[in-house]
Design a protein around this motif. Sequence first.
Motif, PDB file in Angstrom:
ATOM      1  N   ILE A 127      35.876  46.133  44.620  1.00  0.00           N
ATOM      2  CA  ILE A 127      35.053  44.791  44.458  1.00  0.00           C
ATOM      3  C   ILE A 127      35.903  43.691  43.555  1.00  0.00           C
ATOM      4  CG2 ILE A 127      33.151  43.600  43.878  1.00  0.00           C
ATOM      5  CD1 ILE A 127      32.906  44.095  46.846  1.00  0.00           C
ATOM      6  N   CYS A 128      36.514  42.779  43.742  1.00  0.00           N
ATOM      7  CA  CYS A 128      36.846  41.807  42.743  1.00  0.00           C
ATOM      8  C   CYS A 128      36.144  41.100  42.194  1.00  0.00           C
ATOM      9  CB  CYS A 128      37.918  40.873  43.483  1.00  0.00           C
ATOM     10  SG  CYS A 128      37.208  39.418  44.233  1.00  0.00           S
ATOM     11  N   LYS A 129      36.461  40.449  40.892  1.00  0.00           N
ATOM     12  CA  LYS A 129      35.500  39.770  40.021  1.00  0.00           C
ATOM     13  C   LYS A 129      34.678  38.620  40.821  1.00  0.00           C
ATOM     14  CE  LYS A 129      38.831  36.893  37.721  1.00  0.00           C
ATOM     15  NZ  LYS A 129      38.947  35.853  38.703  1.00  0.00           N
ATOM     16  N   ASP A 130      35.193  38.131  41.752  1.00  0.00           N
ATOM     17  CA  ASP A 130      34.705  36.782  42.430  1.00  0.00           C
ATOM     18  C   ASP A 130      33.533  37.356  43.336  1.00  0.00           C
ATOM     19  OD1 ASP A 130      36.215  35.183  41.098  1.00  0.00           O
ATOM     20  OD2 ASP A 130      37.736  34.795  42.771  1.00  0.00           O
ATOM     21  N   CYS A 131      33.780  38.721  44.028  1.00  0.00           N
ATOM     22  CA  CYS A 131      32.954  39.223  44.890  1.00  0.00           C
ATOM     23  C   CYS A 131      31.742  39.899  44.261  1.00  0.00           C
ATOM     24  CB  CYS A 131      33.447  39.790  46.110  1.00  0.00           C
ATOM     25  SG  CYS A 131      34.762  38.945  46.807  1.00  0.00           S
ATOM     26  N   PHE A 132      31.966  40.301  43.023  1.00  0.00           N
ATOM     27  CA  PHE A 132      31.231  41.459  42.376  1.00  0.00           C
ATOM     28  C   PHE A 132      29.607  40.849  42.464  1.00  0.00           C
ATOM     29  CE2 PHE A 132      29.558  42.732  38.100  1.00  0.00           C
ATOM     30  CZ  PHE A 132      29.370  44.078  38.596  1.00  0.00           C
ATOM     31  N   LYS A 184      42.873  46.859  47.413  1.00  0.00           N
ATOM     32  CA  LYS A 184      42.420  45.483  47.601  1.00  0.00           C
ATOM     33  C   LYS A 184      40.872  45.355  47.576  1.00  0.00           C
ATOM     34  CE  LYS A 184      43.720  44.723  52.505  1.00  0.00           C
ATOM     35  NZ  LYS A 184      43.873  46.218  52.728  1.00  0.00           N
ATOM     36  N   CYS A 185      40.492  44.273  47.284  1.00  0.00           N
ATOM     37  CA  CYS A 185      39.085  44.031  47.374  1.00  0.00           C
ATOM     38  C   CYS A 185      38.374  44.235  48.834  1.00  0.00           C
ATOM     39  CB  CYS A 185      38.489  42.584  46.971  1.00  0.00           C
ATOM     40  SG  CYS A 185      36.774  42.355  47.341  1.00  0.00           S
ATOM     41  N   VAL A 186      37.275  45.030  49.013  1.00  0.00           N
ATOM     42  CA  VAL A 186      36.978  45.204  50.437  1.00  0.00           C
ATOM     43  C   VAL A 186      36.149  44.047  50.961  1.00  0.00           C
ATOM     44  CG1 VAL A 186      36.529  47.863  50.236  1.00  0.00           C
ATOM     45  CG2 VAL A 186      34.717  46.163  49.399  1.00  0.00           C
ATOM     46  N   LYS A 187      35.726  43.380  50.223  1.00  0.00           N
ATOM     47  CA  LYS A 187      35.025  41.992  50.967  1.00  0.00           C
ATOM     48  C   LYS A 187      35.921  40.969  51.203  1.00  0.00           C
ATOM     49  CE  LYS A 187      30.460  42.140  49.430  1.00  0.00           C
ATOM     50  NZ  LYS A 187      29.164  41.391  48.684  1.00  0.00           N
ATOM     51  N   CYS A 188      36.768  40.440  50.201  1.00  0.00           N
ATOM     52  CA  CYS A 188      37.752  39.246  50.499  1.00  0.00           C
ATOM     53  C   CYS A 188      39.071  39.684  50.651  1.00  0.00           C
ATOM     54  CB  CYS A 188      37.699  38.311  49.292  1.00  0.00           C
ATOM     55  SG  CYS A 188      38.465  38.779  47.657  1.00  0.00           S
ATOM     56  N   GLY A 189      39.376  41.043  50.573  1.00  0.00           N
ATOM     57  CA  GLY A 189      40.890  41.294  50.790  1.00  0.00           C
ATOM     58  C   GLY A 189      42.044  40.872  49.836  1.00  0.00           C
TER      59      GLY A 189
HETATM   60 ZN   LIG Z   1      36.920  39.950  46.469  1.00  0.00          ZN
END
Ligand SMILES: [Zn+2]
Length: 258
Positions: A177-182, A156-161
């Motif tokens: 990192i997901c596309k939203d947090c990228f 999962k994304c390390v920022k938002c999970g």
């Molecule tokens: Zn994210």
Amino acid sequence: MATYKTKGVIIKRVNYKEADKILTIFTANMGKIAALAKGVRKTTSKLGGHLELFCSVDLILAEGKSFDIVTSVEKNWHFKNLCFDLDRTSHAYYVCELVDRFTNEGFKDTRLYNLLLLTLDAINRDVLFEKKMNLILSSFKIKLLKILGFLPDLKKCVKCGKRYRENYFSTFVGGLICKDCFDIDRESLKISFECLKVLNFLEDNSFENIERLKIEKKLSLEVEKVLDLFIRFTLDRECKAKKLLCDVETLNVKLLNY
Ligand SMILES: [Zn+2]
């Protein structure tokens, strides 16, 4: 002089003085040690033939001032294919160099010792297909990072999970990192959903299961690229064996077209 017994795998050998070698050995009970093998480069040496790279050995060492000295050795397992097949040799070099670079002298971990033996055994296996060797190596890298506590969360994304299909691998934040947090940074790599699935599979499965995995070369290369980026970032350098591996692959392609 006090002596002691240990067993381990020889992961590095460096020439020393006129006829000696300094060995780096990853042992079961003492972790990584350095030892001096006196006179082993002489043809008359009794120890010489038993202290080859990638060998699993039983040793008796005498405590010395700068280095402990090998006084007796017994080879208990020799991965013969690793010495006679260039593809396997270059992969085994990479495995040993990673163990060496990621650990300090005296670092001890039985899981890592077992992983080292299992990986060399898998690369040595007679029936192993060449293209599966890269997957074994990638799985070794993941398992090594996991044991040493460096493996980032690959689920999962390390920022938002959150879990998304579209992700980037960022060394800047140390993981997925997901596309939203990228956020664009130099060390980011777009990572396909299929690549992520393979990375998770390599983390969770034994080498036997990995040998049965069928994936395209392109995907296997993407997996390698992500792992190499992360390893280079963590070690802050490129491994020498990585270049050797590339040279051997180039040579194979040239020979195929000869
Ligand atoms: Zn994210």
